[in-house]
Design an enzyme around this catalytic site. Structure first.
Site, mmCIF file in Angstrom:
data_model
loop_
_atom_site.group_PDB
_atom_site.id
_atom_site.type_symbol
_atom_site.label_atom_id
_atom_site.label_comp_id
_atom_site.label_asym_id
_atom_site.label_seq_id
_atom_site.Cartn_x
_atom_site.Cartn_y
_atom_site.Cartn_z
ATOM 1 N N ARG A 1 1.033 -1.534 -0.536
ATOM 2 C CA ARG A 1 -0.273 -0.004 -0.344
ATOM 3 C C ARG A 1 0.355 0.952 0.135
ATOM 4 O O ARG A 1 0.552 2.302 0.771
ATOM 5 C CB ARG A 1 -1.108 0.403 1.255
ATOM 6 C CG ARG A 1 -2.062 -0.626 1.001
ATOM 7 C CD ARG A 1 -3.037 -0.440 0.636
ATOM 8 N NE ARG A 1 -4.203 -1.571 -0.181
ATOM 9 C CZ ARG A 1 -5.523 -1.574 0.309
ATOM 10 N NH1 ARG A 1 -5.671 -1.143 1.397
ATOM 11 N NH2 ARG A 1 -6.367 -2.334 -0.252
ATOM 12 N N ARG B 1 -3.045 6.458 0.277
ATOM 13 C CA ARG B 1 -3.675 7.835 0.627
ATOM 14 C C ARG B 1 -2.602 8.729 1.556
ATOM 15 O O ARG B 1 -2.642 9.629 2.213
ATOM 16 C CB ARG B 1 -5.105 7.782 1.772
ATOM 17 C CG ARG B 1 -6.106 7.158 1.137
ATOM 18 C CD ARG B 1 -7.413 7.172 1.336
ATOM 19 N NE ARG B 1 -7.404 6.010 1.603
ATOM 20 C CZ ARG B 1 -8.036 5.287 2.583
ATOM 21 N NH1 ARG B 1 -9.351 5.599 3.252
ATOM 22 N NH2 ARG B 1 -8.184 3.887 2.500
ATOM 23 N N ARG C 1 -6.469 11.759 -6.843
ATOM 24 C CA ARG C 1 -7.429 11.161 -6.508
ATOM 25 C C ARG C 1 -8.639 11.631 -5.981
ATOM 26 O O ARG C 1 -9.975 11.269 -7.221
ATOM 27 C CB ARG C 1 -6.980 10.444 -4.770
ATOM 28 C CG ARG C 1 -8.366 9.746 -4.674
ATOM 29 C CD ARG C 1 -8.845 8.236 -5.158
ATOM 30 N NE ARG C 1 -9.637 7.500 -4.488
ATOM 31 C CZ ARG C 1 -10.674 7.945 -4.309
ATOM 32 N NH1 ARG C 1 -11.528 8.515 -4.790
ATOM 33 N NH2 ARG C 1 -11.934 6.759 -3.687
ATOM 34 N N ASP D 1 -5.995 -3.300 -7.499
ATOM 35 C CA ASP D 1 -6.707 -4.069 -6.527
ATOM 36 C C ASP D 1 -6.902 -4.961 -6.893
ATOM 37 O O ASP D 1 -7.005 -5.576 -8.002
ATOM 38 C CB ASP D 1 -9.009 -2.978 -6.629
ATOM 39 C CG ASP D 1 -8.386 -3.393 -5.241
ATOM 40 O OD1 ASP D 1 -7.969 -3.002 -4.198
ATOM 41 O OD2 ASP D 1 -9.494 -4.535 -4.679
ATOM 42 N N TYR E 1 -14.998 -12.682 -1.116
ATOM 43 C CA TYR E 1 -14.972 -11.426 -1.077
ATOM 44 C C TYR E 1 -16.647 -11.807 -1.975
ATOM 45 O O TYR E 1 -17.753 -11.348 -2.406
ATOM 46 C CB TYR E 1 -14.644 -10.552 -2.597
ATOM 47 C CG TYR E 1 -12.966 -10.029 -0.863
ATOM 48 C CD1 TYR E 1 -13.897 -8.799 -0.169
ATOM 49 C CD2 TYR E 1 -11.744 -10.066 -1.472
ATOM 50 C CE1 TYR E 1 -13.255 -7.725 0.374
ATOM 51 C CE2 TYR E 1 -11.555 -9.316 0.229
ATOM 52 C CZ TYR E 1 -11.580 -8.165 1.015
ATOM 53 O OH TYR E 1 -10.490 -7.481 1.434
HETATM 54 O O1 1CP Z 1 0.157 0.856 -3.046
HETATM 55 C C1 1CP Z 1 -0.210 -0.486 -3.038
HETATM 56 O O2 1CP Z 1 0.250 -1.099 -2.356
HETATM 57 C C2 1CP Z 1 -0.928 -0.723 -4.664
HETATM 58 C C3 1CP Z 1 -2.197 -0.498 -4.646
HETATM 59 C C4 1CP Z 1 -3.407 -1.473 -4.451
HETATM 60 C C5 1CP Z 1 -3.502 -3.134 -3.470
HETATM 61 C C6 1CP Z 1 -1.841 -4.065 -3.886
HETATM 62 C C7 1CP Z 1 -4.799 -2.004 -4.231
HETATM 63 C C8 1CP Z 1 -4.916 0.214 -4.123
HETATM 64 N N1 1CP Z 1 -5.086 -2.757 -3.401
HETATM 65 C C9 1CP Z 1 -4.941 -3.498 -2.816
HETATM 66 C C10 1CP Z 1 -4.397 -4.755 -3.216
HETATM 67 C C11 1CP Z 1 -5.859 -5.199 -2.314
HETATM 68 N N2 1CP Z 1 -6.862 -4.915 -1.773
HETATM 69 C C12 1CP Z 1 -5.521 -6.310 -1.362
HETATM 70 C C13 1CP Z 1 -4.426 -7.396 -0.585
HETATM 71 C C14 1CP Z 1 -3.753 -6.425 0.446
HETATM 72 C C15 1CP Z 1 -4.142 -6.221 1.500
HETATM 73 O O3 1CP Z 1 -4.344 -7.086 2.393
HETATM 74 O O4 1CP Z 1 -4.259 -4.699 2.145
HETATM 75 C C16 1CP Z 1 -7.290 -6.625 -0.479
HETATM 76 C C17 1CP Z 1 -7.636 -7.124 0.727
HETATM 77 C C18 1CP Z 1 -8.383 -5.273 -1.118
HETATM 78 C C19 1CP Z 1 -9.511 -4.962 -1.419
HETATM 79 C C20 1CP Z 1 -9.536 -3.333 -0.506
HETATM 80 N N3 1CP Z 1 -9.527 -2.769 -1.592
HETATM 81 C C21 1CP Z 1 -9.969 -3.277 0.262
HETATM 82 C C22 1CP Z 1 -10.819 -3.968 1.709
HETATM 83 C C23 1CP Z 1 -11.633 -4.270 2.697
HETATM 84 C C24 1CP Z 1 -11.964 -5.399 3.208
HETATM 85 O O5 1CP Z 1 -12.242 -6.415 3.795
HETATM 86 O O6 1CP Z 1 -11.288 -4.592 4.206
HETATM 87 C C25 1CP Z 1 -9.756 -1.603 0.863
HETATM 88 C C26 1CP Z 1 -10.599 -0.654 1.426
HETATM 89 C C27 1CP Z 1 -9.812 -1.506 -0.681
HETATM 90 C C28 1CP Z 1 -9.943 0.170 -1.707
HETATM 91 C C29 1CP Z 1 -8.626 -0.136 -1.628
HETATM 92 N N4 1CP Z 1 -7.584 -1.187 -2.864
HETATM 93 C C30 1CP Z 1 -6.730 -0.024 -2.952
HETATM 94 C C31 1CP Z 1 -6.913 1.482 -2.307
HETATM 95 C C32 1CP Z 1 -4.725 2.458 -2.328
HETATM 96 C C33 1CP Z 1 -7.478 1.885 -1.616
HETATM 97 C C34 1CP Z 1 -7.742 2.255 -0.577
HETATM 98 C C35 1CP Z 1 -8.633 3.431 -1.732
HETATM 99 C C36 1CP Z 1 -8.533 4.698 -1.771
HETATM 100 O O7 1CP Z 1 -7.388 5.238 -0.821
HETATM 101 O O8 1CP Z 1 -9.167 5.695 -2.424
#
Ligand code: 1CP
Length: 341
Positions: A26, A30, A39, A76, A152
């Site tokens: 991540r 943010r 964003r 994602d 999911y």
């Molecule tokens: O910088 C990076 O790591 C690249 C971007 C990235 C990656 C690798 C994002 C962007 N998502 C992911 C993988 C991801 N997405 C995972 C696996 C890693 C982990 O466990 O954190 C998972 C479970 C998700 C699903 C997801 N997407 C969630 C979790 C929901 C839950 O079950 O609680 C969330 C909140 C997101 C949204 C998301 N994806 C990425 C970002 C930056 C965000 C936040 C939204 C935003 O900033 O606008």
């Protein structure tokens, strides 16, 4: 391809490195004001993911701003369910939400096996990012592991327990296997497509490994992860299964190069269980980065010494939290980069 900095590729392959490479799960997101700015210009998260120019811009930001040794393509894990027939929405301040979920056999039958072309926007973003990076650091591609994607698709959103998805494993195991196989086939197509588009290494995220029992993890997760590892031959491959401490020994037997560890596992014990033929990645608690600078330095150096000079890629044990201070995150990166054995 010649890189200006290929430390992470060499560490993954078990070759000699001058220092431990570092990146952060991540890292694009943010914590960076520059990300929040891009964003804010977009209609939403999905638009950012689906517009290669912007996905490329936020992918490169942490390389410029934090000085990490790899970029990870901004996307994602949920693009796979969407490509199979379950569109997702990213609800502001809440997370992912699926209008349709998988409940019965007909739902599984209706899921298509995704092809790399279905996710052309990710492939375009990878091609563009490779061009813009111009060999500064390698680019990591990724996907969710089949169990986490399955979770999911059944649950329809995030969950603390994933009890609906687990109920499905207990009540409809055959159907669960059918869906897991479709997800696995889709993921193999997707990851191979990412390599063709230019990804230099790959990571599989099994974020919800920890809700399964060891026995269930073997049957419903590792079996499919192992198929994916066997299918990817051309680039270093990392498997990160959060909270899967019980599966470390079996993970040592996968045909991948690197195993990601979270902060709940002991480093020496993990090395003994996984063996010397894999690189280990991790595993600092992201909450350390709330501490003061001297504590961050002390604990980071302690972690580096515990992993030792070979076969380690420094990272956190899970993604950065959005309220972490960017300067402290950078201090963690700098501490790793300055350390020598
Ligand atoms: O910088 C990076 O790591 C690249 C971007 C990235 C990656 C690798 C994002 C962007 N998502 C992911 C993988 C991801 N997405 C995972 C696996 C890693 C982990 O466990 O954190 C998972 C479970 C998700 C699903 C997801 N997407 C969630 C979790 C929901 C839950 O079950 O609680 C969330 C909140 C997101 C949204 C998301 N994806 C990425 C970002 C930056 C965000 C936040 C939204 C935003 O900033 O606008």
């Amino acid at each position: 391809m010649t890189f200006k900095n290929d430390l992470i590729l060499r560490a993954a392959r078990g070759e000699k490195v001058e220092r431990t490479p570092v990146w952060l799960m991540r890292q694009a997101g943010r914590i960076l004001p520059e990300y929040r700015e891009v964003r804010a210009k977009m209609g939403g998260f999905k638009e950012l993911v689906e517009t290669p120019e912007f996905a490329c811009e936020v992918t490169i930001q942490p390389v410029d701003i934090l000085g990490v040794d790899a970029a990870i393509i901004f996307s994602d894990i949920l693009v796979i369910p969407e490509a199979m027939g379950l569109p997702y929405q990213m609800v502001e301040a809440k997370g992912p939400w699926f209008e349709k979920t998988i409940k019965v056999a007909a739902d599984v039958a209706n899921m298509r096996i995704a092809q790399a072309d279905d996710l052309h926007y990710v492939m375009d973003a990878i091609r563009l990012t490779k061009k813009e990076l111009a060999g500064r650091v390698p680019l990591i591609g990724f996907a969710g592991a089949p169990w986490t994607i399955f979770a999911y698709m059944i649950e329809g959103s995030g969950s603390k327990t994933f009890s609906k998805a687990k109920r499905f494993l207990y009540t409809q195991p055959e159907l669960a296997h059918q869906l897991l196989q479709k997800i696995t086939d889709s993921t193999i197509h997707y990851l191979k497509g990412q390599v063709l588009a230019g990804a230099d290494m790959l990571q599989l995220f099994d974020s919800w490994a920890g809700v399964l029992s060891p026995e269930q993890y073997n049957e419903f997760a590792l079996k499919y992860i192992s198929q994916i590892c066997d299918a990817i031959k051309d680039v270093p491959f990392t498997v990160f299964a959060k909270d899967a401490h019980f599966a470390r020994k079996q993970m040592g037997m996968l045909s991948c190069d690197t195993i990601g560890l979270d902060w709940t596992t002991d480093i020496e014990e993990s090395r003994a269980l996984i063996g010397n033929t894999k690189t280990l990645q991790g595993n600092m608690d992201p909450c350390l980065l709330y501490a003061d600078y001297s504590k961050i330095k002390l604990e980071t150096q302690k972690m580096l010494k515990a992993f030792g000079p070979h076969r380690h890629i420094a990272n956190l044990g899970h993604g950065l939290y959005p309220d972490l201070d960017k300067d402290k995150v950078k201090y963690f990166v700098d501490t790793v980069k300055e350390f020598r054995f």
